[in-house]
Design an enzyme around this catalytic site. Structure first.
Site, PDB file in Angstrom:
ATOM      1  N   ASP A  97      -1.795   5.738  -5.798  1.00 37.73           N
ATOM      2  CA  ASP A  97      -2.547   6.807  -6.448  1.00 37.73           C
ATOM      3  C   ASP A  97      -1.779   7.530  -7.546  1.00 37.73           C
ATOM      4  O   ASP A  97      -2.325   8.435  -8.174  1.00 37.73           O
ATOM      5  CB  ASP A  97      -3.007   7.840  -5.411  1.00 37.73           C
ATOM      6  CG  ASP A  97      -1.837   8.640  -4.861  1.00 37.73           C
ATOM      7  OD1 ASP A  97      -0.854   8.024  -4.409  1.00 37.73           O
ATOM      8  OD2 ASP A  97      -1.898   9.888  -4.888  1.00 37.73           O
ATOM      9  N   LEU A 127       0.826  -1.200   0.000  1.00 37.84           N
ATOM     10  CA  LEU A 127       0.000   0.000   0.000  1.00 37.84           C
ATOM     11  C   LEU A 127       0.862   1.251   0.000  1.00 37.84           C
ATOM     12  O   LEU A 127       1.716   1.442   0.881  1.00 37.84           O
ATOM     13  CB  LEU A 127      -0.891   0.012   1.242  1.00 37.84           C
ATOM     14  CG  LEU A 127      -1.846  -1.175   1.395  1.00 37.84           C
ATOM     15  CD1 LEU A 127      -2.185  -1.388   2.864  1.00 37.84           C
ATOM     16  CD2 LEU A 127      -3.107  -0.951   0.575  1.00 37.84           C
ATOM     17  N   ASP A 128       0.644   2.111  -0.976  1.00 37.76           N
ATOM     18  CA  ASP A 128       1.245   3.438  -0.927  1.00 37.76           C
ATOM     19  C   ASP A 128       0.663   4.185   0.277  1.00 37.76           C
ATOM     20  O   ASP A 128      -0.415   3.838   0.772  1.00 37.76           O
ATOM     21  CB  ASP A 128       0.946   4.172  -2.230  1.00 37.76           C
ATOM     22  CG  ASP A 128       1.477   5.581  -2.248  1.00 37.76           C
ATOM     23  OD1 ASP A 128       2.670   5.765  -1.951  1.00 37.76           O
ATOM     24  OD2 ASP A 128       0.696   6.504  -2.538  1.00 37.76           O
ATOM     25  N   LEU A 129       1.358   5.202   0.748  1.00 37.12           N
ATOM     26  CA  LEU A 129       0.911   5.945   1.929  1.00 37.12           C
ATOM     27  C   LEU A 129       0.236   7.261   1.546  1.00 37.12           C
ATOM     28  O   LEU A 129      -0.969   7.429   1.684  1.00 37.12           O
ATOM     29  CB  LEU A 129       2.095   6.193   2.859  1.00 37.12           C
ATOM     30  CG  LEU A 129       1.815   6.901   4.186  1.00 37.12           C
ATOM     31  CD1 LEU A 129       0.796   6.138   5.029  1.00 37.12           C
ATOM     32  CD2 LEU A 129       3.118   7.102   4.966  1.00 37.12           C
ATOM     33  N   ASP A 130       1.006   8.216   1.027  1.00 37.18           N
ATOM     34  CA  ASP A 130       0.478   9.537   0.691  1.00 37.18           C
ATOM     35  C   ASP A 130      -0.497   9.450  -0.481  1.00 37.18           C
ATOM     36  O   ASP A 130      -0.143   8.979  -1.562  1.00 37.18           O
ATOM     37  CB  ASP A 130       1.610  10.494   0.318  1.00 37.18           C
ATOM     38  CG  ASP A 130       2.574  10.741   1.458  1.00 37.18           C
ATOM     39  OD1 ASP A 130       2.193  10.531   2.610  1.00 37.18           O
ATOM     40  OD2 ASP A 130       3.723  11.151   1.183  1.00 37.18           O
TER      41      ASP A 130
END
Length: 231
Positions: A166, A10-13
């Site tokens: 994203d 999972l990407d964070l920002d």
């Protein structure tokens, strides 16, 4: 879910947290410190996602001035900016659904790991993931592919692997390791960016995240598909 547990990175920002306020404030401090024009709010959204050095170069900061820009940015971010951040409403519930479905979860972000770990702890994300993997600090070259590789090396997945993010950097970094990427629409991508980067789909709403991830994993495991297992 049968077979080895799948791993979702999972990407964070822009994927788990809305970090724009702190990132934009830190960038404004950096441009102001260097005496450079401060980009408008819409332009500063492009700072969310890519490595910081790359972002300053994108805005025309001369290579010899980038280290000073990074230092000014980090000075504000370390004290204040990293906490000007919120988890998107509904994200914890979606992560819980994935964990209950037998999915392994980890964070893989271009943000330096020394910041990403405390952010995940502070905002209650750490209990859902097996690890938080981020970039080194800025004097060490790093890309999203570097971060994805570090996560795969540490977690050694035996089942499918999927990246969720994203921005196009998430898709490109995952593909470097033979991993598909599922995009999310609530982050900071420009129109058409995720599709052009080759994501396997785009989840429109946070409430659909778990279902979207499980559907992508199921599609990759269907007869005739080539499941992505990372490397």
């Amino acid at each position: 879910m049968t077979g080895p547990a799948p791993l979702v990175l999972l990407d964070l920002d822009g994927t788990l947290t809305d970090s724009y306020p702190g990132i934009a404030a830190s960038a404004r401090v950096a441009f102001g410190t260097l005496g450079l024009p401060v980009p408008d709010a819409a332009a500063l959204r492009r700072f969310v996602g890519p490595p910081l050095v790359e972002s300053f170069a994108l805005f025309g900061v001369a290579p010899e001035r980038v280290p000073d820009a990074v230092a000014a940015y980090r000075g504000y971010f370390r004290e204040t900016g990293m906490w000007e951040n919120t988890v998107y409403p509904g994200i914890p519930d979606q992560l819980a659904v994935l964990r209950d479905a037998g999915v392994r979860l980890a964070v893989a972000t271009s943000k330096p790991e020394v910041f990403a770990g405390p952010i995940c702890e502070q905002f209650g994300l750490a209990p859902f993931v097996e690890g938080v993997f981020g970039a080194p600090l800025d004097h060490v070259p790093s890309t999203k592919a570097t971060v994805v590789g570090a996560a795969l090396d540490a977690l050694r997945p035996a089942g499918q692997v999927l990246m969720v993010g994203d921005r196009e950097h998430d898709a490109h970094g995952a593909r470097a390791h033979g991993v598909d990427c599922l995009g999310v629409a609530w982050g900071y991508a420009q129109p058409g960016e995720l599709t052009a980067a080759g994501v396997v789909g785009v989840v429109a709403e946070v409430a659909d995240l778990a279902a979207g991830v499980l559907a992508a994993l199921s599609a990759a495991a269907a007869p005739g598909a080539a499941p992505t297992t990372g490397r």
